[in-house]
Design an enzyme around this catalytic site. Structure first.
Site, PDB file in Angstrom:
ATOM      1  N   GLU A   1      34.000   6.307  29.154  1.00  0.00           N
ATOM      2  CA  GLU A   1      33.874   5.092  28.819  1.00  0.00           C
ATOM      3  C   GLU A   1      33.500   4.218  29.613  1.00  0.00           C
ATOM      4  O   GLU A   1      34.010   3.366  29.986  1.00  0.00           O
ATOM      5  CB  GLU A   1      34.410   4.406  27.517  1.00  0.00           C
TER       6      GLU A   1
ATOM      7  N   GLU B   1      24.259  -3.102  35.271  1.00  0.00           N
ATOM      8  CA  GLU B   1      24.924  -4.078  34.250  1.00  0.00           C
ATOM      9  C   GLU B   1      25.904  -5.128  34.604  1.00  0.00           C
ATOM     10  O   GLU B   1      26.616  -5.008  36.712  1.00  0.00           O
ATOM     11  CB  GLU B   1      25.907  -3.269  33.828  1.00  0.00           C
TER      12      GLU B   1
ATOM     13  N   CYS C   1      31.130  -3.805  27.282  1.00  0.00           N
ATOM     14  CA  CYS C   1      30.500  -2.891  28.096  1.00  0.00           C
ATOM     15  C   CYS C   1      29.242  -2.626  27.190  1.00  0.00           C
ATOM     16  O   CYS C   1      28.432  -2.345  27.390  1.00  0.00           O
ATOM     17  CB  CYS C   1      30.992  -1.635  27.993  1.00  0.00           C
TER      18      CYS C   1
ATOM     19  N   LYS D   1      47.554   2.785  33.574  1.00  0.00           N
ATOM     20  CA  LYS D   1      47.552   1.911  34.386  1.00  0.00           C
ATOM     21  C   LYS D   1      46.794   0.211  34.337  1.00  0.00           C
ATOM     22  O   LYS D   1      45.377   0.383  34.101  1.00  0.00           O
ATOM     23  CB  LYS D   1      46.780   2.146  35.734  1.00  0.00           C
TER      24      LYS D   1
END
Length: 493
Positions: free
Chosen positions: A257, A389, A291, A182
């Site tokens: 992750e 973040e 990231c 996906k």
């Protein structure tokens, strides 16, 4: 067939069992060019029924179909052919990736080259999966077989669209798994272009299936499906937690992750020019949508003021522009949603710290989701811009007194994906490397990533590893086989 980089607006379909199929509902959603805010494609909005169709195709291809019967050497040859197709179509894929995600074309070209390298690496590793003979204390032969997990559901992010797909597809296929992929709803185009070559290279129907849609309706159905043996996810920690809870109902294997708030640590005496460049590169590459971005810049007080000044001066030279222009160093953020999120953090940051440069939208752009490279300084590590973040071009510069203080601040975060340390003192460098709780630690560099080395984090940055032989291990099961060599009957009564 999927569209090409020059297609203005095209309605795409899912790729299931080797065929292009519309969603069962017939519903679609738009995909945008983030530099112009214009619609460039319409994608099928998949639901649980569409996911079920894809999973059944993957299940059949694994359980009784040709992929389940393919030997390791043949799998490797197919991966090499996929890599060659990617290299032959680098220009097409890079332009499509750049236009869809907003990343500068030069960065997109590097990404596509890494995609090909990833498939080549796992093509070479496919026939090197080995079991072991176990020295058991009996007249018997005991050994292990390494077998594919089965059907892998793979959910990828929007910041490195095709590269993140390769990180998951290549080891899964090398192991002998089948896949349901996906893509992120913001950036699905290159994955579908890639799928158009599967038949050409000999990848059989059902080995890789691609469904498009949103996390709540498509991704959630994939995680919950009982026919899926493993979920591999790259994305936010918040979504990762939801996935773990859902996957627990069927006890799927899961690798995650997730996010990061990586410390980039600079000591007095580091190579000055390299350090300043490394600070900027670490947080502004790919518009900060990374990231592992070194968004917490920790600087020793002896050089703190000079370092902030040097960063600010060099940041003025970063050229923002249209993604397809080769001089562009920073393009737009991927979507309006992400633009609004980053903009909200800019306002938070202005209340929590001082602004050295940036802090808003660049005035030269009338359209597009552009944000200025922004440097906040005199930031407390407890500030929101230091702990959460942001996933945009926003740096928080934090002073520290000494080595112990740098380590304390570096580890004072719920995340543990990456870190970097800059110093000429090799003893200090290794002390910091050992003390920092992160899955990747760079010394005198920031962001180099190679398919041969493991990638993954500590703490809320997830668990499991991608890349290298570690990435292949995540798609393998271990089976023990015991062969009795003793003809004496079992005397148990």
């Amino acid at each position: 067939m999927p569209g090409t980089a020059k297609t203005e607006v095209r309605t795409y379909k899912n790729f299931v069992n080797g065929e292009w199929v519309a969603s069962s509902s017939g519903e679609t959603f738009p995909v945008y060019d983030p530099s112009t805010e214009e619609v460039i494609a319409q994608m099928p909005s998949s639901n649980a029924a569409d996911v079920d169709r894809a999973v059944k195709a993957a299940r059949a291809a694994f359980d009784s179909g040709p992929w389940g019967q393919t030997n390791a050497a043949e799998r490797g040859r197919i991966l090499f052919k996929l890599a060659e197709k990617i290299r032959q179509n680098t220009t097409l894929l890079a332009e499509l990736e750049s236009r869809n995600s907003g990343k500068p074309i030069v960065e997109a070209e590097f990404d596509i080259a890494d995609v090909a390298t990833c498939f080549e690496y796992y093509g070479g590793l496919a026939n090197k999966v080995m079991g072991h003979v176990n020295p058991v204390p009996a007249n018997a032969l005991s050994f292990t077989l390494r077998e594919p997990v089965g059907v892998a559901g793979q959910i990828i992010p929007w910041n490195f669209p095709l590269l993140m797909a390769a990180w998951k597809l290549a080891p899964a296929l090398a192991a002998g798994c089948t896949c349901v992929l996906k893509p992120a709803e913001q950036t699905p185009l290159t994955a579908l272009e890639f799928a158009s070559w599967f038949e050409d290279v000999g990848l059989p129907p059902g080995a890789v299936n691609i469904v498009n849609g949103f996390g709540e309706t498509c991704g959630a159905a994939l995680v919950a499906h009982p026919g899926v043996d493993k979920i591999a996810f790259t994305g936010s920690a918040a979504v990762g937690k939801v996935i773990v809870k859902s996957a627990a109902d069927t006890l799927k294997r899961v690798t995650l992750e997730l996010g990061g708030k990586s410390p980039n640590i600079f000591f007095d005496g580091a190579d000055w020019e390299a350090a300043v460049d490394g600070a900027l590169f670490g947080v502004f590459i790919n518009q900060g949508e990374v990231c592992s971005a070194g968004s917490r810049i920790l600087v020793e007080k002896k050089i703190y003021s000079k370092f902030v000044e040097a960063m600010t001066e060099k940041a003025k030279r970063i050229q923002l522009g249209a993604p397809l222009e080769r001089a562009t160093k920073m393009g737009p953020l991927v979507s309006k949603e992400q633009y609004d999120r980053v903009s909200s953090y800019l306002e938070i940051g202005k209340k929590e710290a001082k602004v050295a440069i940036g802090g808003g939208r660049p005035k030269q752009f009338g359209k597009g989701y552009y944000v200025e490279p922004t440097i906040f300084y005199d930031v407390d590590n407890n500030a929101r811009i230091s702990r959460e973040e942001i996933f945009g071009p926003v740096a928080s510069v934090i002073p520290f007194d000494d080595e112990a203080g740098a380590i304390r601040i570096a580890n004072d975060t719920p995340y543990g994906l990456a870190a970097a340390v800059w110093t000429r003192d090799i003893y200090k460098a290794f002390r910091v490397v050992k003390a920092v709780r992160a899955g990747i630690v760079w010394v005198n560099h920031m962001q180099p990533t190679y398919v041969e080395a493991p990638w993954g984090g500590y703490k809320q940055s997830g668990f499991g590893r991608e890349l290298g032989p570690w990435g292949l291990e995540e798609y393998l099961e271990t089976k023990q086989v015991f062969v009795n060599l003793d003809e004496t009957p079992i005397a148990w009564y």
